[in-house]
Write a protein that holds these residues in place. Structure first.
Motif, PDB file in Angstrom:
ATOM      1  N   PRO A   1      30.426 -45.152  48.678  1.00 22.19           N
ATOM      2  CA  PRO A   1      30.105 -43.864  49.321  1.00 22.19           C
ATOM      3  C   PRO A   1      28.921 -43.164  48.637  1.00 22.19           C
ATOM      4  N   LEU A   2      28.881 -43.207  47.315  1.00 25.98           N
ATOM      5  CA  LEU A   2      27.764 -42.578  46.605  1.00 25.98           C
ATOM      6  C   LEU A   2      26.452 -43.271  46.966  1.00 25.98           C
ATOM      7  N   SER A   3      26.499 -44.607  47.036  1.00 25.56           N
ATOM      8  CA  SER A   3      25.267 -45.356  47.318  1.00 25.56           C
ATOM      9  C   SER A   3      24.737 -45.015  48.706  1.00 25.56           C
ATOM     10  N   LYS A   4      25.622 -44.511  49.573  1.00 28.15           N
ATOM     11  CA  LYS A   4      25.166 -44.123  50.915  1.00 28.15           C
ATOM     12  C   LYS A   4      24.710 -42.674  50.959  1.00 28.15           C
ATOM     13  N   THR A   5      24.957 -41.950  49.889  1.00 24.99           N
ATOM     14  CA  THR A   5      24.645 -40.518  49.897  1.00 24.99           C
ATOM     15  C   THR A   5      23.320 -40.202  49.213  1.00 24.99           C
ATOM     16  N   VAL A   6      23.027 -40.913  48.121  1.00 18.10           N
ATOM     17  CA  VAL A   6      21.825 -40.548  47.342  1.00 18.10           C
ATOM     18  C   VAL A   6      20.842 -41.718  47.294  1.00 18.10           C
ATOM     19  N   PRO A   7      19.550 -41.416  47.155  1.00 20.30           N
ATOM     20  CA  PRO A   7      18.556 -42.501  47.153  1.00 20.30           C
ATOM     21  C   PRO A   7      18.464 -43.243  45.823  1.00 20.30           C
ATOM     22  N   ALA A   8      18.879 -42.599  44.727  1.00 25.77           N
ATOM     23  CA  ALA A   8      18.709 -43.268  43.426  1.00 25.77           C
ATOM     24  C   ALA A   8      19.961 -43.100  42.568  1.00 25.77           C
ATOM     25  N   ILE A   9      20.350 -44.190  41.920  1.00 22.63           N
ATOM     26  CA  ILE A   9      21.532 -44.158  41.037  1.00 22.63           C
ATOM     27  C   ILE A   9      21.203 -44.901  39.745  1.00 22.63           C
ATOM     28  N   VAL A  10      21.574 -44.280  38.640  1.00 20.71           N
ATOM     29  CA  VAL A  10      21.470 -44.938  37.330  1.00 20.71           C
ATOM     30  C   VAL A  10      22.878 -45.104  36.782  1.00 20.71           C
ATOM     31  N   ALA A  11      23.236 -46.319  36.378  1.00 17.49           N
ATOM     32  CA  ALA A  11      24.514 -46.531  35.675  1.00 17.49           C
ATOM     33  C   ALA A  11      24.242 -46.301  34.196  1.00 17.49           C
TER      34      ALA A  11
ATOM     35  N   LEU B   1      19.214 -49.184  36.510  1.00 19.77           N
ATOM     36  CA  LEU B   1      18.776 -48.527  37.744  1.00 19.77           C
ATOM     37  C   LEU B   1      19.349 -49.324  38.917  1.00 19.77           C
ATOM     38  N   LEU B   2      20.411 -48.770  39.521  1.00 22.95           N
ATOM     39  CA  LEU B   2      21.114 -49.517  40.568  1.00 22.95           C
ATOM     40  C   LEU B   2      20.398 -49.423  41.910  1.00 22.95           C
ATOM     41  N   LYS B   3      19.802 -48.278  42.146  1.00 24.02           N
ATOM     42  CA  LYS B   3      19.195 -48.045  43.452  1.00 24.02           C
ATOM     43  C   LYS B   3      18.031 -47.084  43.252  1.00 24.02           C
ATOM     44  N   ASN B   4      16.937 -47.292  44.009  1.00 19.57           N
ATOM     45  CA  ASN B   4      15.812 -46.361  43.863  1.00 19.57           C
ATOM     46  C   ASN B   4      14.979 -46.338  45.142  1.00 19.57           C
ATOM     47  N   GLU B   5      15.609 -45.852  46.191  1.00 14.33           N
ATOM     48  CA  GLU B   5      14.961 -45.829  47.503  1.00 14.33           C
ATOM     49  C   GLU B   5      13.793 -44.845  47.499  1.00 14.33           C
ATOM     50  N   GLY B   6      12.689 -45.288  48.047  1.00 10.28           N
ATOM     51  CA  GLY B   6      11.523 -44.399  48.156  1.00 10.28           C
ATOM     52  C   GLY B   6      11.020 -43.926  46.803  1.00 10.28           C
ATOM     53  N   ASN B   7      11.251 -44.720  45.785  1.00  9.46           N
ATOM     54  CA  ASN B   7      10.835 -44.332  44.427  1.00  9.46           C
ATOM     55  C   ASN B   7      11.233 -42.902  44.087  1.00  9.46           C
ATOM     56  N   ALA B   8      12.492 -42.599  44.374  1.00 15.66           N
ATOM     57  CA  ALA B   8      13.002 -41.258  44.037  1.00 15.66           C
ATOM     58  C   ALA B   8      12.905 -41.007  42.528  1.00 15.66           C
TER      59      ALA B   8
END
Ligand code: NOJ
Length: 756
Positions: free
Chosen positions: A543-553, A399-406
């Protein structure tokens, strides 16, 4: 068949000094090292030069497709004793058929070895090796190798060309996918785990020979272009690229594969100082070295051999025992030996190594012990294997990013989910590259996994949106419509499996094709969007990290991809995978890895908030990565106390204990990968700012604390001094503890000169 095998080997034994003809080969093989040596010497004594060089010949099997087209070895060649082992020939029935010809129809009846690339599963495909590394769980990685060995041996294989233990610090290099990433410590731990998993103690018929490859520095190919030149200091070679091979040797690996690259002007297939010198003499490796695919012949392309004969002599003299695919040893070396250009002793030593492995596997007792059709059926893609693959796959997701517990998605409340992207329903891509005998139809895609997990309560719509690397945007409209009509959107994007692996280097490692535009178009529909990204390498996804709140690798998760991904997206499994490679912001930062040195002018921020000009930095980019090594989030949160070294001072040869307390401060149970890094403050040779020296993946309930003990042995504090000898120097050391390589909790201890 068995009787024939016994008869065959009994005939060999007639020549064995001290062993009666009546002794069965079984008795010979079980009797111990002295008898093994006697058996092998007797056999060697009966062999012609051509038969010996035949043992060193490894042609491709009839269906092998792992390199440029080459003529397959056939049964006639086996009959004529021209083949010692095959690359990529498998199947219980088929290997039996070839073995039978070797045993019954060749002059001495020496059994064959069947070798191939069983990398992350054979039929039950586990996550791509880089994904397995992301589990930071050696037990899981070992289990995966164990299951691969059970399946592969049931399909007739004796020998896998794995693990790949090359350190990879340049994500342009496609083979980053096949290894354990950028870090030496993690690489060492996982090299040992994989060797144990494949080989066990090599007593059972479901254990197989492993190969540490590619020896050495293959991952340092200039500009990340596969097969390219590598050049480096002896220090870097010894501190970064060689250690995982030594770890594999210490774990008992039986074979090592030479690499395609040169190191400092000497192609590895002719590199006696590294193969016969470091690997054999210095480390005491007594196993076998196999060439890579046409690696012997390629010495001519490297420009150090004028013809086949010269190439063959160089390689065998350097310690490369088996010639894979080039067919040069067999064809050109008999004349070279007869002309006195190559010593008979060198040939004999290589043949001994081959025969020893056959003996070790028990093939002189029972050449057919690995080919049993019923076993093959019973041990393929079993529910138990699939379950293990699902467990490892979900442990590999980062889980690379999870802003606002998306994430996780609110399973019970979700009425309509849109699943979008070129990888959402792509069966073949779930397997990754080097997928053994894996079949697309065995895989569960994310779309399937989510539909199964959500059941009829949630309506799941699907739009591909775009292809992985095409330019066509005509599918965007459907994707946007699906998003508009949903409560939430999950996008499955990234690389295809074929974009990493051998001969798959890339200069642009961002999202391929029009996928970033697709994400932006879907995002504009105004619904919550999360992204799952597939890749065999670190990507540049700022660019993706600036577009979506949550990313899973997701890497390439294997046959159970969709189920494992659904487990994580829906919160049935709390993710804890960690990055085994740094994710750079841009290709321009490469190579970028966490354990770099400070330089004399490290980047400095002035009081006005600006970076000092005359420091080591870029004008157009921060130095920092997008996501550092060891990075990965959880659906819960963890707090670390400062690590506690047991002793404030230790002697230079002493062991230190460090206690690390970690607490689950959130509301969900979950795993945390507790990492310990060490810095040597001042030393006679520059040292990295920090180096991983321990990690433990632990499970914590909400509110639970655990105190974990880490042991720092002298080797963990040591480095190669100016004289290239290992030493621990007195002075202060800092230990850092946390959930990533940017861990900030720290403590200091001192190493004092012994006897002070
Ligand atoms: C070439 C690859 O470099 C190596 O990793 C592989 O084992 C051989 N081909 C055999 O397939």
């Amino acid at each position: 068949m068995r009787a024939l095998a016994v008869a065959l080997s009994a005939s060999l034994l007639t020549a064995t000094a001290g062993l009666a003809v009546a002794d069965t080969p079984k008795a010979a093989s079980k009797a111990g090292a002295r008898d093994e040596a006697a058996f092998i010497e007797a056999l060697l004594g009966k062999m012609t030069l051509e038969e010996k060089l035949g043992q060193l010949n490894q042609p491709p099997g009839p269906d092998n497709r792992t390199g440029p087209q080459a003529e397959a070895g056939g049964l006639d060649q086996v009959r004529r004793s021209e083949v010692g082992s095959f690359l990529g020939l498998h199947g219980a029935a088929r290997t039996c058929q070839y073995q039978k010809v070797a045993v019954e129809e060749s002059r001495l009846g020496i059994p064959l070895l069947f070798a191939g690339d069983v990398i992350h599963g054979f039929r039950t495909i586990f996550p791509q090796s880089i994904g397995e590394a992301a589990t930071f769980n050696p037990a899981a990685v070992e289990k995966s190798a164990r299951i691969a060995a059970i399946e592969a041996t049931a399909h007739g294989f004796h020998w896998t060309f794995a693990p790949m233990v090359d350190i990879a610090r340049d994500p342009r290099w496609g083979r980053m996918s096949e290894g354990s990433g950028e870090d030496v410590y993690l690489g060492n731990v996982l090299a040992r785990a994989r060797v144990r998993g494949f080989q066990g103690d090599l007593k059972r018929d479901d254990e197989m020979l492993a190969t540490a490859k590619h020896f050495v520095a293959y991952g340092a190919a200039e500009a990340g272009r596969d097969y390219n030149v590598a050049d480096m200091s002896e220090r870097t070679l010894r501190e970064v690229y060689l250690p995982p091979f030594q770890a594999a040797v210490d774990a008992g690996v039986q074979t090592v594969m030479a690499s395609f690259n040169e190191v400092g002007g000497v192609p590895m297939h002719a590199n006696g100082p590294l193969i016969n010198g470091v690997l054999r003499k210095e480390w005491g490796f007594d196993g076998l070295v196999v060439s890579d695919y046409t690696g012997v012949w390629e010495l001519e392309k490297h420009g150090i051999a004028a013809d086949d004969t010269a190439a063959g002599i160089l390689a065998l003299d350097a310690g490369v025992d088996i010639d894979m695919v080039s067919d040069i040893y067999r064809k050109s070396l008999p004349a070279a030996v007869r002309a006195g250009k190559l010593s008979q002793k060198t040939v004999d030593e290589a043949v001994r190594r081959v025969l020893r492995l056959k003996y070790k596997l028990g093939l002189f007792d029972d050449p057919y012990r690995f080919c049993n059709v019923e076993r093959e059926q019973a041990r393929t893609l079993t529910p138990e294997f699939r379950q293990a693959a699902r467990e490892v796959a979900r442990e590999s997701l980062v889980l690379l990013k999870n802003e606002g517990n998306a994430l996780p998605l609110a399973k019970g409340k979700l009425r309509k989910l849109a699943v979008i992207g070129p990888l959402a329903d792509s069966h073949p891509d779930m397997l990754g590259n080097w997928a053994g005998d894996g079949r697309p139809e065995d895989t569960v895609t994310p779309l399937q996994g989510l539909r199964t997990a959500l059941g009829s309560a949630t309506q799941v719509s699907y739009a591909k949106g775009a292809s992985i690397d095409g330019k066509d945007t005509s599918g965007f409209a459907d994707a946007v419509a699906a998003a508009r009509n949903a409560d939430a959107v999950v996008m499955f994007i990234g690389e295809s499996a074929a974009m990493s692996g051998e001969a798959s280097s890339r200069t642009d490692i961002g999202l391929p094709g029009v996928q970033q535009q697709l994400v932006e178009a879907v995002k504009a529909a105004g619904k919550p969007v999360v992204a799952v990204v597939f890749s065999g390498r670190a990507l540049t996804i700022e660019p993706l990290s600036k577009t979506v709140p949550a990313i899973v690798a997701a890497w390439f998760p294997g046959v159970e991809a969709g189920n494992a991904i659904a487990d994580v997206l829906l919160g049935d499994y709390n993710p804890a995978g960690r990055l085994p490679v740094t994710f750079p912001r841009s290709v321009g930062q490469i190579p970028l890895y966490y354990d770099h040195k400070n330089t004399g002018r490290p980047i400095r921020i002035n009081p006005d908030g600006k970076e000092e000009k005359y420091t080591s930095r870029y004008l157009d980019s921060p130095n920092t990565p997008l996501y550092p090594f060891g990075w990965g989030l959880s659906y819960t949160t963890f707090r670390y106390d400062a690590p506690k070294p047991k002793l404030a001072k230790i002697g230079a040869g002493d062991t230190q204990q460090v206690a690390v307390t970690v607490t689950n401060t959130g509301t969900r149970a979950g795993d945390e990968v507790v990492q310990l890094y060490v810095r040597d403050d001042v030393s006679s040779v520059t040292r990295p700012l920090r180096q991983l020296r321990g990690f433990q993946r632990v499970h914590l309930k909400p509110g639970e604390s655990k105190t974990l003990d880490f042991t720092l042995k002298p080797d963990d504090l040591a480095f190669l001094g100016l004289d290239m000898r290992k030493r621990v120097e007195p002075g202060t050391f800092i230990v850092f503890a946390g959930g990533s390589s940017d861990a900030s909790q720290q403590a200091q201890f001192e190493v004092v000169a012994q006897g002070r």
